[in-house]
Design a protein around this motif. Structure first.
Motif, PDB file in Angstrom:
ATOM      1  N   LEU A 272       0.843  -1.191   0.000  1.00  0.00           N
ATOM      2  CA  LEU A 272       0.000   0.000   0.000  1.00  0.00           C
ATOM      3  C   LEU A 272       0.879   1.242   0.000  1.00  0.00           C
ATOM      4  O   LEU A 272       1.847   1.329   0.750  1.00  0.00           O
ATOM      5  N   VAL A 273       0.538   2.185  -0.832  1.00  0.00           N
ATOM      6  CA  VAL A 273       1.239   3.468  -0.871  1.00  0.00           C
ATOM      7  C   VAL A 273       0.205   4.569  -0.696  1.00  0.00           C
ATOM      8  O   VAL A 273      -0.959   4.406  -1.082  1.00  0.00           O
ATOM      9  N   PRO A 274       0.602   5.692  -0.112  1.00  0.00           N
ATOM     10  CA  PRO A 274      -0.352   6.783   0.075  1.00  0.00           C
ATOM     11  C   PRO A 274      -0.913   7.268  -1.260  1.00  0.00           C
ATOM     12  O   PRO A 274      -0.235   7.282  -2.280  1.00  0.00           O
ATOM     13  N   ALA A 275      -2.166   7.681  -1.232  1.00  0.00           N
ATOM     14  CA  ALA A 275      -2.798   8.232  -2.435  1.00  0.00           C
ATOM     15  C   ALA A 275      -2.175   9.579  -2.762  1.00  0.00           C
ATOM     16  O   ALA A 275      -1.583  10.235  -1.911  1.00  0.00           O
ATOM     17  N   ARG A 276      -2.314   9.993  -3.992  1.00  0.00           N
ATOM     18  CA  ARG A 276      -1.737  11.264  -4.414  1.00  0.00           C
ATOM     19  C   ARG A 276      -2.592  12.460  -4.004  1.00  0.00           C
ATOM     20  O   ARG A 276      -2.105  13.563  -3.924  1.00  0.00           O
ATOM     21  N   ALA A 277      -3.851  12.261  -3.756  1.00  0.00           N
ATOM     22  CA  ALA A 277      -4.731  13.350  -3.350  1.00  0.00           C
ATOM     23  C   ALA A 277      -4.427  13.763  -1.915  1.00  0.00           C
ATOM     24  O   ALA A 277      -3.994  12.955  -1.101  1.00  0.00           O
ATOM     25  N   GLU A 278      -4.652  15.023  -1.628  1.00  0.00           N
ATOM     26  CA  GLU A 278      -4.400  15.558  -0.294  1.00  0.00           C
ATOM     27  C   GLU A 278      -5.638  15.395   0.594  1.00  0.00           C
ATOM     28  O   GLU A 278      -6.760  15.394   0.098  1.00  0.00           O
ATOM     29  N   PRO A 279      -5.450  15.304   1.893  1.00  0.00           N
ATOM     30  CA  PRO A 279      -6.593  15.312   2.806  1.00  0.00           C
ATOM     31  C   PRO A 279      -7.374  16.619   2.658  1.00  0.00           C
ATOM     32  O   PRO A 279      -6.827  17.652   2.248  1.00  0.00           O
ATOM     33  N   HIS A 280      -8.633  16.550   2.997  1.00  0.00           N
ATOM     34  CA  HIS A 280      -9.518  17.704   2.842  1.00  0.00           C
ATOM     35  C   HIS A 280     -10.396  17.819   4.082  1.00  0.00           C
ATOM     36  O   HIS A 280     -10.946  16.819   4.544  1.00  0.00           O
ATOM     37  N   ALA A 281     -10.526  19.023   4.623  1.00  0.00           N
ATOM     38  CA  ALA A 281     -11.410  19.253   5.763  1.00  0.00           C
ATOM     39  C   ALA A 281     -12.536  20.185   5.336  1.00  0.00           C
ATOM     40  O   ALA A 281     -12.335  21.085   4.519  1.00  0.00           O
ATOM     41  N   TRP A 282     -13.714  19.941   5.880  1.00  0.00           N
ATOM     42  CA  TRP A 282     -14.860  20.807   5.627  1.00  0.00           C
ATOM     43  C   TRP A 282     -15.708  20.843   6.883  1.00  0.00           C
ATOM     44  O   TRP A 282     -15.406  20.161   7.856  1.00  0.00           O
ATOM     45  N   PHE A 283     -16.744  21.655   6.896  1.00  0.00           N
ATOM     46  CA  PHE A 283     -17.513  21.825   8.121  1.00  0.00           C
ATOM     47  C   PHE A 283     -19.012  21.824   7.836  1.00  0.00           C
ATOM     48  O   PHE A 283     -19.456  21.985   6.709  1.00  0.00           O
ATOM     49  N   ALA A 284     -19.762  21.649   8.915  1.00  0.00           N
ATOM     50  CA  ALA A 284     -21.216  21.810   8.891  1.00  0.00           C
ATOM     51  C   ALA A 284     -21.578  22.590  10.150  1.00  0.00           C
ATOM     52  O   ALA A 284     -20.908  22.476  11.178  1.00  0.00           O
ATOM     53  N   TYR A 285     -22.620  23.373  10.054  1.00  0.00           N
ATOM     54  CA  TYR A 285     -23.033  24.181  11.203  1.00  0.00           C
ATOM     55  C   TYR A 285     -23.601  23.332  12.336  1.00  0.00           C
ATOM     56  O   TYR A 285     -23.384  23.624  13.506  1.00  0.00           O
ATOM     57  N   ASP A 286     -24.353  22.292  11.972  1.00  0.00           N
ATOM     58  CA  ASP A 286     -25.001  21.432  12.962  1.00  0.00           C
ATOM     59  C   ASP A 286     -25.351  20.107  12.291  1.00  0.00           C
ATOM     60  O   ASP A 286     -25.025  19.902  11.121  1.00  0.00           O
TER      61      ASP A 286
END
Length: 173
Positions: free
Chosen positions: A18-32
Motif C-alpha cells: 500500500l502506498v499513500p494516495a496522491r490526493a491531499e486530505p480535505h477538511a470541511w464543516f457543517a453548522y449542525d
C-alpha cells in the motif's frame, strides 16, 4: 460547528504494497447535524431517507400503500407488519442503510449522528468527524493520534486550515 476530515484511500502498488494516495486530505464543516445531513445527502449514493429515517410501522404503511394495519397490509408487507405487531404500530422504527443494511428497519434507536458517521465511513478513504470546536482543537493539538507525526502532517494541516477559515484558531502557526 462540526468538522469533517477526509483522507484519501491508500492505493495498491504493483508489488502488492500500500502506498499513500496522491490526493491531499480535505477538511470541511457543517453548522449542525441538520446541515451535515444535507451535505452528506448531497454527495451520497443513497437518498436522504435511506441514510436516516424514523417512522412508525403505521406511518410506513400509510406512506407505502395508504393502508391501515390489517389483513391486506399483512399480505402485502409481512415483514413491516411483523415489526408493528412485535413492537407496536406506533413505536418508531429506524432506518439507516449504511449502518443497518439496505432497507432494514429496527425498533432499537439509531441517532442521526450514528447514521451520518456510517454514511461518511462508507466512502472511500478515511473520514473523521469532530463534533465540536473543542474536539477539533483537541485533535489538532495532538489529541488525535491520526494527526500526530510527520506522516500525518497533511491531514493536520487540512484541519488547521479549516479551523483558521472559521476563525476558531488564529493564523499564526
Amino acid at each position: 460547528m462540526i468538522y469533517i476530515l477526509e483522507r484519501p484511500a491508500e492505493v495498491q502498488a504493483e508489488a502488492g504494497t500500500l502506498v499513500p494516495a496522491r490526493a491531499e486530505p480535505h477538511a470541511w464543516f457543517a453548522y449542525d447535524e441538520a446541515d451535515l445531513a444535507r451535505k452528506v445527502a448531497a454527495t451520497d449514493s443513497l437518498q436522504p431517507w435511506e441514510i436516516y429515517d424514523r417512522q412508525s410501522a403505521r406511518e410506513w404503511l400509510e406512506l407505502l400503500a395508504e393502508l391501515p394495519p390489517g389483513p391486506e397490509a399483512e399480505a402485502r408487507f409481512p415483514a413491516l407488519c411483523a415489526l408493528g405487531q412485535r413492537h407496536g404500530y406506533e413505536t418508531p422504527l429506524y432506518r439507516a442503510d449504511h449502518l443497518l443494511g439496505r432497507g432494514m428497519l429496527q425498533a432499537e434507536p439509531v441517532s442521526l449522528r450514528q447514521a451520518l458517521e456510517a454514511a461518511l465511513a462508507a466512502r472511500p478513504g478515511r473520514t473523521t468527524v469532530y463534533w465540536s470546536d473543542e474536539q477539533a482543537l483537541h485533535a489538532f493539538e495532538g489529541g488525535d493520534p491520526a494527526l500526530v507525526g510527520p506522516a500525518h502532517w497533511h491531514a493536520r494541516r487540512a484541519l488547521y486550515q479549516q479551523l483558521v477559515a472559521l476563525e476558531v484558531l488564529a493564523d499564526n502557526q
